[in-house]
Design a protein around this motif. Structure first.
Motif, short mmCIF file in Angstrom:
data_model
loop_
_atom_site.label_atom_id
_atom_site.label_comp_id
_atom_site.label_asym_id
_atom_site.label_seq_id
_atom_site.Cartn_x
_atom_site.Cartn_y
_atom_site.Cartn_z
N GLY A 1 0.82 -1.19 0.00
CA GLY A 1 0.00 0.00 0.00
C GLY A 1 0.86 1.24 0.00
O GLY A 1 2.07 1.17 0.16
N SER A 2 0.23 2.37 -0.17
CA SER A 2 0.96 3.64 -0.21
C SER A 2 1.53 3.97 1.15
O SER A 2 1.16 3.38 2.17
CB SER A 2 0.03 4.77 -0.66
OG SER A 2 -0.54 4.50 -1.92
N SER A 3 2.41 4.96 1.18
CA SER A 3 2.98 5.41 2.45
C SER A 3 1.89 5.99 3.33
O SER A 3 1.00 6.70 2.87
CB SER A 3 4.04 6.49 2.19
OG SER A 3 5.09 5.98 1.40
N GLY A 4 1.96 5.64 4.62
CA GLY A 4 1.09 6.28 5.59
C GLY A 4 -0.33 5.77 5.68
O GLY A 4 -1.19 6.42 6.25
N VAL A 5 -0.62 4.58 5.12
CA VAL A 5 -1.99 4.07 5.17
C VAL A 5 -2.22 3.17 6.39
O VAL A 5 -3.32 2.66 6.58
CB VAL A 5 -2.36 3.30 3.88
CG1 VAL A 5 -2.31 4.22 2.68
CG2 VAL A 5 -1.45 2.09 3.68
N GLY A 6 -1.19 2.96 7.18
CA GLY A 6 -1.34 2.17 8.40
C GLY A 6 -0.85 0.75 8.29
O GLY A 6 -1.28 -0.11 9.05
N LYS A 7 0.08 0.48 7.36
CA LYS A 7 0.58 -0.88 7.20
C LYS A 7 1.33 -1.35 8.44
O LYS A 7 1.12 -2.47 8.92
CB LYS A 7 1.50 -0.97 5.97
CG LYS A 7 0.82 -0.66 4.65
CD LYS A 7 1.69 -1.03 3.46
CE LYS A 7 3.07 -0.43 3.50
NZ LYS A 7 3.05 1.05 3.52
#
Length: 346
Positions: free
Chosen positions: A191-197
């Motif tokens: 996922g993109s940066s900062g999505v809570g991975k």
């Protein structure tokens, strides 16, 4: 005391076992790559964690790979069951490995300004190319007032697609993902940066193993905190691979992945009057008719055409690069052969 795991717990299966000879079984052992650094690889083995040095004669290796090793180090790389790769960022004509031997991929997207169906379709095309199972995880559900609207938009892409909404900070909410975390199963989080991975990974682990960042108020994005890929053994028994947020996810060699992701458009195209229909105004175009009737969304067709063009361009560029490298190698061998003849006085 080093923590050790059985091969089954590390994701070993008959597919890999069948690649080993009796001699290799007697003289070598197998290990799975858990972290990849510039000068060394971190491995998980039945005897515990181990590290080996990266040498120039090694093939391209990524996290999730299975290696054959002995007391001296690397012996060979086992053939991958699945391989995730992308076109290298920028204009470089090369393929970049992301991860190997994954069973399920959690595509994480947050329920705020980050939500993008077109970006999600790009990830799905990459995943579907490998045959791994995609699962869409919509995070930050606690900050969203209309979860159903977002979830239904994603589900409309594919009625069979697994879509789960979670609050990554709440372990009871994250428990909905337990079915994908069984012993020996390998998952990736993309996922993109900062999505809570990283927050999601910590909740799946039951403990904070990765640093997390707060949300920026101006654009609802988190601060990017993960900088390298790593494989973690979860308390539930599965293996979870975290990848850095990828701002530039270019596709190449994913023609079948795009066809699977946009199966509805591919099916409609079979009914177009012309077999080479570009779906951009030709008479008798079933795809255009579906858009006019409301059966198909224009955004989806636009993204399908965009990704198809990108895939064709990148695949052609990489094929051209391979052909040039092959021709250059042949020329070098010819020159070396002629040089040897001259030295011998022929």
């Amino acid at each position: 005391m080093l923590t050790s795991y059985s091969l089954a717990e590390l994701g070993w299966r008959p597919y890999f076992q069948q690649q080993l000879s009796l001699a290799e079984l007697e003289s070598c052992s197998v290990a799975r790559v858990s972290e990849q650094h510039r000068s060394q690889l971190q491995l998980l083995t039945e005897q515990g964690a181990r590290s080996i040095q990266v040498t120039p004669n090694m093939p391209s290796i990524c996290v999730g790979d299975w290696l054959l090793i002995n007391d001296d180090g690397f012996v060979r790389l086992l053939e991958r069951a699945t391989e995730f790769s992308r076109k290298a960022p920028g204009s470089k004509l090369a393929k970049q490995l992301i991860a190997a031997n994954l069973d399920t991929v959690l595509v994480v997207m947050s329920l705020n300004h980050d939500f993008s169906l077109s970006r999600l379709e790009r990830y799905l095309a990459l995943i579907n190319q490998t045959g791994a199972r995609p699962v869409v995880v919509l995070t930050k559900a606690d900050l969203c007032d209309d979860i159903y609207s977002y979830q239904s938009q994603v589900q409309a892409l594919d009625p069979l697609l697994d879509v789960v909404c979670v609050n990554a900070l709440d372990q009871s909410s994250v428990s909905a993902l337990a079915i994908y975390c069984k012993t020996g199963q390998t998952l990736a989080v993309m996922g993109s940066s900062g999505v809570g991975k990283s927050t999601l990974l910590n909740s799946l682990q039951g403990e904070e193993t990765l640093q997390t960042g707060s949300i920026r108020e101006d654009d609802s994005k988190g601060r990017h905190t993960t900088t390298s890929r790593s494989l973690h053994v979860m308390a539930a028994g599965g293996l979870l691979l975290d990848t850095p947020g990828m701002r530039e996810l270019q596709l190449s060699d994913v023609e079948s992945g795009i066809a699977t992701t946009f199966a509805d458009i591919e099916a409609l195209a079979q009914h177009c009057r012309f077999s080479d229909c570009s779906h951009q105004g030709e008479p008798g175009c079933a795809v255009t008719q579906a858009i006019e009737s409301g059966e198909l969304e224009l955004r989806r067709l636009t993204n399908y055409l965009k990704l198809s063009r990108e895939q064709a361009l990148n695949a052609a560029s990489l094929a051209e690069r391979r052909a040039k490298d092959k021709a250059l190698g042949k020329m070098y061998r010819t020159i070396q052969g002629e040089s040897k003849k001259l030295k011998k006085g022929y």
